[in-house]
Design an enzyme around this catalytic site. Structure first.
Site, PDB file in Angstrom:
ATOM      1  CB  SER A 199      -0.942   0.005   1.198  1.00 13.18           C
ATOM      2  OG  SER A 199      -0.210  -0.057   2.396  1.00 13.18           O
ATOM      3  CG  HIS A 227      -4.147  -1.504  -1.356  1.00 11.17           C
ATOM      4  ND1 HIS A 227      -4.796  -0.290  -1.435  1.00 11.17           N
ATOM      5  CD2 HIS A 227      -3.754  -1.631  -0.063  1.00 11.17           C
ATOM      6  CE1 HIS A 227      -4.768   0.304  -0.251  1.00 11.17           C
ATOM      7  NE2 HIS A 227      -4.147  -0.492   0.599  1.00 11.17           N
ATOM      8  CE  LYS A 272      -7.439  -0.888   1.650  1.00 11.52           C
ATOM      9  NZ  LYS A 272      -6.776  -1.915   2.469  1.00 11.52           N
TER      10      LYS A 272
HETATM   11  C1  LIG Z   1      -6.630  -2.163   3.908  1.00 12.35           C
HETATM   12  C2  LIG Z   1      -5.999  -3.480   4.179  1.00 12.35           C
HETATM   13  C3  LIG Z   1      -6.508  -4.327   5.174  1.00 12.35           C
HETATM   14  C4  LIG Z   1      -7.613  -3.898   6.102  1.00 12.35           C
HETATM   15  O1  LIG Z   1      -8.862  -4.149   5.541  1.00 12.35           O
HETATM   16  P1  LIG Z   1     -10.178  -3.844   6.408  1.00 12.35           P
HETATM   17  O2  LIG Z   1     -11.232  -4.647   5.747  1.00 12.35           O
HETATM   18  O3  LIG Z   1     -10.410  -2.377   6.348  1.00 12.35           O
HETATM   19  O4  LIG Z   1      -9.890  -4.329   7.793  1.00 12.35           O
HETATM   20  C5  LIG Z   1      -5.926  -5.562   5.322  1.00 12.35           C
HETATM   21  N1  LIG Z   1      -4.888  -5.962   4.571  1.00 12.35           N
HETATM   22  C6  LIG Z   1      -4.358  -5.169   3.620  1.00 12.35           C
HETATM   23  C7  LIG Z   1      -3.209  -5.662   2.797  1.00 12.35           C
HETATM   24  C8  LIG Z   1      -4.899  -3.906   3.394  1.00 12.35           C
HETATM   25  O5  LIG Z   1      -4.367  -3.104   2.471  1.00 12.35           O
END
Ligand SMILES: *Cc1c(COP(=O)(O)O)cnc(C)c1O
Length: 418
Positions: A199, A227, A272
């Protein structure tokens, strides 16, 4: 009320003062409407201002897609506000079965299981899957919830070992695998864990290289592609699709000719690209999912994914599978933005993802630049130490399929004025 502050109050006041003094105190921006290519921000004087949003994970613009919203409303009406139960008592509704089937189809796996967040999914999978004698080998830049999930596994089960390799250094990963093979305490399963898309860098894991190493040493591979879902690969399945690793029947055959794909388990978020709501999942073999249902502590002790989210996220994934043009539009936007930002003289990291980090150096500089951009109506966040290494502070631009050419031009114009 006593006049003497408690220990907690005194030290918390010190921490907050220090954050303020160092310019690291986070002010939460208040958004007054839906997430989209533009958002309405509440100003300090109470007025509203519409700004361009280049910092959300709404990669395909589905967070406010009318069909996704409508599916959520229908779910809310049909099933009510929530399950009022954990899954194994009376909290499994047929909308859970539907979305878990959809996720498995989308990912090219046998089965999947949902959680209230990907954070929870990662807290479930490592303590449930790992047993004493196992070792979990993790990329240093893996997401915080992977790190915490692995720590929890090692804390809860004495004899679960863990080790970290420097980011994307597969030479060191190989050394760790050799060491694990020789270690008399490692008698069980070896696990290798990586983000698909990272990220902060916006770079990707070399999944074929990691798969090759896993095969050589009999290790299982877990990829968190939060992502990457909706972004990577021709139809937005994720980094495994990007590398042609979905297995026969899904993408027409990867390199191993494996029926069920070449990544053993995935974790991912529904918060996301896949609709932006909330929730997470584990996808992989039927047997592994069964184990999570039987033994996962978040499965046994925490509520199910709310029905409204199950329905809206299910619709978002169906849209991605039916309409690959959203993924294509995102790719076009990423390419356009990257070349225009470069032409404007900025140092933007190269990658196939929708994350475009511009390295600026000092943390204070990154923060000042993001404040200046916001004044110009462009919402981009600056990240500094300790989130990224000292001297590598950056502006992180995130593209969406919902951005138009004018939005991209406005972004580049604002960057030029900095
Ligand atoms: C954003 C993210 C998460 C968290 O996801 P949530 O559903 O908001 O808890 C977990 N792992 C990765 C790799 C992320 O980028």
């Amino acid at each position: 009320m006593t006049t003497l502050q408690s220990n907690f109050d005194a030290r918390t006041a010190r921490v907050l003062d220090e954050l303020t003094r160092k310019g690291e105190y986070k002010h939460l921006q208040m958004i007054q409407g839906p997430m989209g290519p533009t958002v309405t921000l509440r100003q300090d004087d109470g007025s509203s201002k519409e700004v361009l949003c280049f910092c959300s994970n709404n990669y395909l613009g589905l967070a406010n897609d009318p069909r996704v919203v409508e599916a959520g409303i229908e779910g809310l009406k049909k099933y009510g506000a929530g399950t009022a139960s954990v899954r194994f008592i009376c909290g499994t509704f047929d909308c859970h079965e539907t979305i878990e089937h959809t996720i498995a189809q989308y990912m090219g796996t046998e089965a999947s299981y949902t959680f209230v967040s990907c954070w929870t999914a990662n807290e479930a999978i490592y303590p449930t899957f790992a047993e004493p004698g196992d070792i979990i080998i993790s990329d240093a830049l893996n997401h915080a919830c992977i790190i915490d999930g692995i720590r929890l596994a090692a804390t809860m089960k004495k004899g679960v070992h863990k080790t970290v390799f420097p980011h994307a250094d597969y030479g060191v990963l190989r050394e760790k695998l050799i060491a694990a093979a020789k270690d008399p305490e490692v008698t069980g399963q070896v696990w290798v864990v990586t983000d698909g898309v990272f990220s902060m860098e916006g770079d990707i894991a070399d999944l074929p290289a990691i798969r090759g190493l896993c095969d050589e040493f009999g290790a299982m591979l877990i990829v968190d592609d939060s992502h990457g879902h909706g972004v990577m690969g021709r139809t937005g399945r994720g980094t495994h699709e990007h590398f042609g690793m979905m297995g026969r029947g899904a993408d027409g055959g990867g390199t191993s000719g494996n029926d069920i794909g070449e990544v053993d388990f995935f974790t991912g978020t529904l918060g996301k690209g896949l609709g932006g709501g909330a929730g997470g999942f584990v996808a992989g073999s039927r047997r592994g999912i069964e184990l999570l249902i039987q033994r996962g502590r978040p499965t046994l002790f925490s509520n199910a994914l709310p029905a409204t989210i199950a329905c809206s996220a299910n619709k978002a994934i169906e849209i991605i599978m039916d309409e690959p043009e959203h993924v294509q539009r995102l790719k076009t936007n990423v390419d356009t933005a990257r070349s225009k930002i470069k032409a404007a003289g900025f140092d933007v990291l190269e990658s196939p993802t929708a994350i475009l980090p511009i390295i600026v150096g000092e943390t204070s500089k990154a923060i000042a630049m993001s404040q200046r951009l916001l004044e110009m109506g462009v919402f981009v966040i600056g990240f500094g130490y300790p989130v990224v290494p000292e001297g590598e502070a950056r502006l992180r631009i995130q593209m969406s399929a919902a951005h138009t050419g004018e939005h991209i031009d406005a972004l580049v114009d604002a960057l030029k004025k900095l």
